[in-house]
Structure formats: C-alpha cells, structure tokens
Design an enzyme around this catalytic site. Sequence first.
Site, PDB file in Angstrom:
ATOM      1  N   GLY A  12       0.745  -1.209  -0.015  1.00  0.00           N
ATOM      2  CA  GLY A  12      -0.200  -0.025   0.177  1.00  0.00           C
ATOM      3  C   GLY A  12       0.869   1.257   0.088  1.00  0.00           C
ATOM      4  O   GLY A  12       2.076   1.364  -0.214  1.00  0.00           O
ATOM      5  N   LYS A  87      -9.706   2.502   5.104  1.00  0.00           N
ATOM      6  CA  LYS A  87      -9.343   3.712   5.418  1.00  0.00           C
ATOM      7  C   LYS A  87     -10.274   4.766   4.847  1.00  0.00           C
ATOM      8  O   LYS A  87      -9.950   5.950   4.937  1.00  0.00           O
ATOM      9  CB  LYS A  87      -7.949   3.912   5.134  1.00  0.00           C
ATOM     10  CG  LYS A  87      -7.310   3.803   3.790  1.00  0.00           C
ATOM     11  CD  LYS A  87      -6.126   4.934   3.398  1.00  0.00           C
ATOM     12  CE  LYS A  87      -6.218   5.411   2.164  1.00  0.00           C
ATOM     13  NZ  LYS A  87      -5.550   6.124   1.418  1.00  0.00           N
ATOM     14  N   SER A 127      -4.042   7.501  13.908  1.00  0.00           N
ATOM     15  CA  SER A 127      -4.497   8.714  13.095  1.00  0.00           C
ATOM     16  C   SER A 127      -4.803   9.927  14.089  1.00  0.00           C
ATOM     17  O   SER A 127      -5.540   9.640  14.926  1.00  0.00           O
ATOM     18  CB  SER A 127      -5.763   8.352  12.125  1.00  0.00           C
ATOM     19  OG  SER A 127      -6.241   9.430  11.642  1.00  0.00           O
ATOM     20  N   THR A 129      -7.204  11.376  13.611  1.00  0.00           N
ATOM     21  CA  THR A 129      -8.673  11.175  13.631  1.00  0.00           C
ATOM     22  C   THR A 129      -9.024  11.024  15.074  1.00  0.00           C
ATOM     23  O   THR A 129     -10.257  11.475  15.229  1.00  0.00           O
ATOM     24  CB  THR A 129      -9.115  10.440  12.784  1.00  0.00           C
ATOM     25  OG1 THR A 129     -10.566  10.583  12.566  1.00  0.00           O
ATOM     26  CG2 THR A 129      -9.076   8.990  13.043  1.00  0.00           C
ATOM     27  N   TYR A 152     -14.796   4.531  10.524  1.00  0.00           N
ATOM     28  CA  TYR A 152     -13.237   4.308  10.476  1.00  0.00           C
ATOM     29  C   TYR A 152     -12.512   5.020  11.563  1.00  0.00           C
ATOM     30  O   TYR A 152     -11.763   4.471  12.042  1.00  0.00           O
ATOM     31  CB  TYR A 152     -12.825   5.187   9.018  1.00  0.00           C
ATOM     32  CG  TYR A 152     -11.733   5.344   9.008  1.00  0.00           C
ATOM     33  CD1 TYR A 152     -10.405   4.540   8.770  1.00  0.00           C
ATOM     34  CD2 TYR A 152     -10.990   6.903   9.504  1.00  0.00           C
ATOM     35  CE1 TYR A 152      -9.199   4.934   8.783  1.00  0.00           C
ATOM     36  CE2 TYR A 152      -9.797   7.166   9.461  1.00  0.00           C
ATOM     37  CZ  TYR A 152      -8.807   6.314   8.915  1.00  0.00           C
ATOM     38  OH  TYR A 152      -7.305   6.544   9.154  1.00  0.00           O
ATOM     39  N   LYS A 156     -10.070   3.329  14.812  1.00  0.00           N
ATOM     40  CA  LYS A 156      -8.629   3.703  15.069  1.00  0.00           C
ATOM     41  C   LYS A 156      -8.612   3.936  16.694  1.00  0.00           C
ATOM     42  O   LYS A 156      -7.655   3.361  17.369  1.00  0.00           O
ATOM     43  CB  LYS A 156      -7.995   4.982  14.425  1.00  0.00           C
ATOM     44  CG  LYS A 156      -8.012   4.886  12.981  1.00  0.00           C
ATOM     45  CD  LYS A 156      -6.668   3.943  12.607  1.00  0.00           C
ATOM     46  CE  LYS A 156      -6.632   3.599  11.055  1.00  0.00           C
ATOM     47  NZ  LYS A 156      -5.665   2.413  11.008  1.00  0.00           N
ATOM     48  N   ASN A 182      -1.834  14.304   7.953  1.00  0.00           N
ATOM     49  CA  ASN A 182      -2.275  13.858   6.475  1.00  0.00           C
ATOM     50  C   ASN A 182      -0.872  13.658   5.635  1.00  0.00           C
ATOM     51  O   ASN A 182      -0.325  14.415   5.265  1.00  0.00           O
ATOM     52  CB  ASN A 182      -2.787  15.032   6.104  1.00  0.00           C
ATOM     53  CG  ASN A 182      -4.252  15.111   6.635  1.00  0.00           C
ATOM     54  OD1 ASN A 182      -4.521  15.417   7.831  1.00  0.00           O
ATOM     55  ND2 ASN A 182      -5.401  15.187   5.656  1.00  0.00           N
ATOM     56  N   SER A 219     -13.113  20.160  -6.343  1.00  0.00           N
ATOM     57  CA  SER A 219     -13.947  21.097  -5.500  1.00  0.00           C
ATOM     58  C   SER A 219     -13.277  21.317  -4.109  1.00  0.00           C
ATOM     59  O   SER A 219     -12.767  20.348  -3.453  1.00  0.00           O
ATOM     60  CB  SER A 219     -15.128  20.208  -5.345  1.00  0.00           C
ATOM     61  OG  SER A 219     -15.754  20.066  -6.415  1.00  0.00           O
TER      62      SER A 219
HETATM   63  C1  UD1 Z   1      -9.315  11.725   6.544  1.00  0.00           C
HETATM   64  C2  UD1 Z   1      -9.372  11.132   7.951  1.00  0.00           C
HETATM   65  C3  UD1 Z   1      -7.942  10.654   8.304  1.00  0.00           C
HETATM   66  C4  UD1 Z   1      -7.703   9.667   7.397  1.00  0.00           C
HETATM   67  C5  UD1 Z   1      -7.673  10.091   5.974  1.00  0.00           C
HETATM   68  C6  UD1 Z   1      -7.445   8.926   5.177  1.00  0.00           C
HETATM   69  C7  UD1 Z   1     -10.646  12.578   9.461  1.00  0.00           C
HETATM   70  C8  UD1 Z   1     -10.771  13.783  10.366  1.00  0.00           C
HETATM   71  N1  UD1 Z   1      -9.534  12.346   8.721  1.00  0.00           N
HETATM   72  O1  UD1 Z   1      -8.394  12.874   6.700  1.00  0.00           O
HETATM   73  O2  UD1 Z   1      -7.895  10.106   9.679  1.00  0.00           O
HETATM   74  O3  UD1 Z   1      -6.566   9.120   7.836  1.00  0.00           O
HETATM   75  O4  UD1 Z   1      -8.799  10.856   5.659  1.00  0.00           O
HETATM   76  O5  UD1 Z   1      -8.556   8.586   4.248  1.00  0.00           O
HETATM   77  O6  UD1 Z   1     -11.362  11.789   9.449  1.00  0.00           O
HETATM   78  N2  UD1 Z   1     -10.640  18.398   0.477  1.00  0.00           N
HETATM   79  C9  UD1 Z   1     -11.296  19.287  -0.647  1.00  0.00           C
HETATM   80  N3  UD1 Z   1     -11.627  18.612  -1.564  1.00  0.00           N
HETATM   81  C10 UD1 Z   1     -11.378  17.223  -2.112  1.00  0.00           C
HETATM   82  C11 UD1 Z   1     -10.591  16.420  -1.064  1.00  0.00           C
HETATM   83  C12 UD1 Z   1     -10.424  16.977   0.145  1.00  0.00           C
HETATM   84  O7  UD1 Z   1     -11.367  20.339  -0.321  1.00  0.00           O
HETATM   85  O8  UD1 Z   1     -11.588  16.777  -3.304  1.00  0.00           O
HETATM   86  C13 UD1 Z   1     -10.156  18.935   1.664  1.00  0.00           C
HETATM   87  C14 UD1 Z   1     -11.102  18.279   2.690  1.00  0.00           C
HETATM   88  O9  UD1 Z   1     -12.207  19.010   3.022  1.00  0.00           O
HETATM   89  C15 UD1 Z   1     -10.193  18.558   3.998  1.00  0.00           C
HETATM   90  C16 UD1 Z   1      -8.658  18.474   3.287  1.00  0.00           C
HETATM   91  O10 UD1 Z   1      -8.968  18.718   2.019  1.00  0.00           O
HETATM   92  O11 UD1 Z   1     -10.298  19.629   4.663  1.00  0.00           O
HETATM   93  C17 UD1 Z   1      -8.103  17.182   3.561  1.00  0.00           C
HETATM   94  O12 UD1 Z   1      -8.973  15.932   3.105  1.00  0.00           O
HETATM   95  P1  UD1 Z   1      -8.530  14.575   3.131  1.00  0.00           P
HETATM   96  O13 UD1 Z   1      -7.190  14.530   2.199  1.00  0.00           O
HETATM   97  O14 UD1 Z   1      -9.746  13.771   2.496  1.00  0.00           O
HETATM   98  O15 UD1 Z   1      -8.139  14.063   4.443  1.00  0.00           O
HETATM   99  P2  UD1 Z   1      -8.796  14.286   5.774  1.00  0.00           P
HETATM  100  O16 UD1 Z   1     -10.240  14.266   5.807  1.00  0.00           O
HETATM  101  O17 UD1 Z   1      -8.182  15.201   6.422  1.00  0.00           O
END
Ligand code: UD1
Length: 344
Positions: A12, A87, A127, A129, A152, A156, A182, A219
């Site tokens: 992975g 995940k 995490s 999280t 999820y 954890k 992250n 987005s």
């Molecule tokens: C989430 C989980 C984290 C997990 C990870 C793996 C929570 C709080 N966090 O991280 O524990 O290990 O996923 O899947 O549950 N964003 C956009 N546009 C997008 C995608 C994301 O604006 O298309 C923004 C999100 O709103 C966020 C940030 O980017 O504010 C990071 O998002 P993402 O990469 O999905 O990670 P987390 O949600 O922080």
Amino acid sequence: MKERILVTGGTGYIGSHTVVELQKSGYEVVIIDNLSNSRADVVDSIEKISGIRPAFEVLDCLDYEGLDKLFTKYVGIKAIIHFAASKAVGESVEKPLLYYRNNLESLINLLDLMPKHKVDGIVFSSSCTVYGQPDELPVTEHAPIKKAESPYGNTKQICEEIVRDVVTSGAPVNAVLLRYFNPIGAHPTALIGELPNGVPQNLIPYLTQTAIGIREQLSVFGDDYNTPDGSCIRDFINVVDLAKAHVIAIDRILTKKQKEQVEVFNIGTGRGLSVLELINAFETATGVKLNYKIVGRRAGDIEQVWADPTIANNVLGWRAEETIEDTLLSAWNWQLKLREKGIQ
Ligand code: UD1
C-alpha cells in the site's frame, strides 16, 4: 542483515515507502497484503529502488490460520508494522461492519499470534482522527480522545484501546502507536506513490488528477470555516518522512529503549496549511495551474488540526524534513509517471 520485520499492507501507499526505508536501514522485510487497495507489482518497484526484493505473500490479516503458518514459514519475525486496514471515511459510514471486522479483527489476530511466535513488538498505524476537533492547537498526545466522527475513526480509537488492554493483561507485547496527520507525496524516484481506487476521496490524489486532466475540477470543500482564509487546515506530512518514523519506532522496540510498553507519538510537521494555501504551493512548486472551485462543506470534516510533534522530535529524534514544495512536486512527478505507465 538486521532482524526480520513483517509489514502488513506493505504494498500500500505508506506501507511501500516504509518497506524501502526498512530495507535501507538493513532490516529484512516480509510483506503481506490482500491487494484490496494495491497492486502486486509494487514489489517490483520496491526492488528497483532498494535493490532488494522483499518476501511477499498475498494474505489477508483476517485469515488466522494463514497468519499462523506465515510466522512458521518466516521464522524469527521480530516485529510487525501493521498498516493493513480499510481507510475510506465515507465508505465506513455506509459499511460499518466491514470496517469493524477488517480493522479490529486483523489487529486481534496479530496480537493473538505474537506471543506464540515470539514477536517482540508492533507498530500500529493510528491517526490524528482520534483527536476529532481538538480544543487546543497544536494538538499534543495528551489531548482528550473525542467521540469518533465515523466508523473508520472509531476503529482507530478502538484499536488503540485493544493494544493497551492486551499489554495491561500482561502479554509480552511492546507497542508504538503512531498518530499520522495527513500523509502526502511520493518517493523521489516516482517509482512508488499513492494509487487510489476509483475516484479519489483525499485531497492530493484528486488535486494531481485534476492537474493532469483526469478530473475536470477540484472542489474545495468550504471557505467559510473559522480559519484565516476560510478553508480547512491540515498538517501535511511527507510520506517518506512518515516512513522513517516507523523505522525509528522499530529500532526503539528492538533495542528495548521504550519507557513504557505502549508509547504514542504524533507524526506531523507541526505546521498547519490551509487547503487554499496548499493549492497555491502546488501551483508554485510545479508551475501547473489548477482548475478549482469553492463548494459547500463536506460532512464530517474537521475545521483545523495540526500536530505538536515535540515528543516525537525529542524522544524518537525524528523530525519532518521535506519541504511542502518538494513534497508536492513528488506527488506531481508520481502522477506524471502514472500517465507514462498508462495506469491513470
Ligand atoms: C481523513 C481522515 C484521516 C484519514 C484520511 C485517510 C478525519 C478527520 N480524517 O483525512 O484520519 O487517515 O482521511 O483517508 O477523519 N478536500 C477538498 N477537496 C477534495 C478532497 C479534500 O477540499 O476533493 C479537503 C477536505 O475538506 C479537508 C482536506 O482537503 O479539509 C483534507 O482532506 P482529505 O485528504 O480527505 O483528508 P482528511 O479528511 O483530513
């Protein structure tokens, strides 16, 4: 050659980078993976980088008998790094039982088999999280654990408790719980990186796929948060830096340097970056203009979280070293490489 280490989920994203760093440090690695979210040819790429082919078995951690046999086949495994887990936050809301079964039972099977096969320790992928939206930032390891926002996240939290309970019961198990923030980026060789299945849910793969034209537009989920530019803030940690933290954790377990049988560390940079700042940094680092638009908030998102990594810095002697620009460039080079290989 140093000790033999089992890496579950080793093909992975984070697992593959960690295998390379373990090999660089002289460890002999055995990978198991059920390939539910990765490809077997990752093993070839690992070999290209390190010059060493790790042992690899397709095996699901839910298969107790299979695991038992594995420990007998690869005698002398000294420690485990346990990445293998489901995940996707959104999917976990739709399929909670899948998440509880996969993530809890895999860990239970490993912990159960460790004493029998004289495995000294385990490093567990936890995490940030577990903190939910922290009351104080940056968040330290002492911050209260908040009610999980998703199945999820709950897995954890429960997995951390399972490890603690097993240790409290007197089992000869040493554990390091690493709470990742992250993870982003890819190996500087662009031979390994993140390979999401289908439409990416996480920010960086969606962003790089948009930049290369696979997706039309990124987005940005919300610009009305209580942050300087209104978008969410995260602590983006380079995946190779993160991988190195695992090697240090393994060294620590095997050289018996642990102060407690279960130790927990935040693995982050200590810097918070907003989603919009990240987009800017990507455009600056790569010279590629990104098509994005602001849309509404995504349900379940935390407003802002970044690590206080002081304990990891001082106790482990570990520190995030890569710049955000180099990290974003590595993610972009990986995306370019995927196109070259015709994968995405
Ligand atoms: C989430 C989980 C984290 C997990 C990870 C793996 C929570 C709080 N966090 O991280 O524990 O290990 O996923 O899947 O549950 N964003 C956009 N546009 C997008 C995608 C994301 O604006 O298309 C923004 C999100 O709103 C966020 C940030 O980017 O504010 C990071 O998002 P993402 O990469 O999905 O990670 P987390 O949600 O922080």
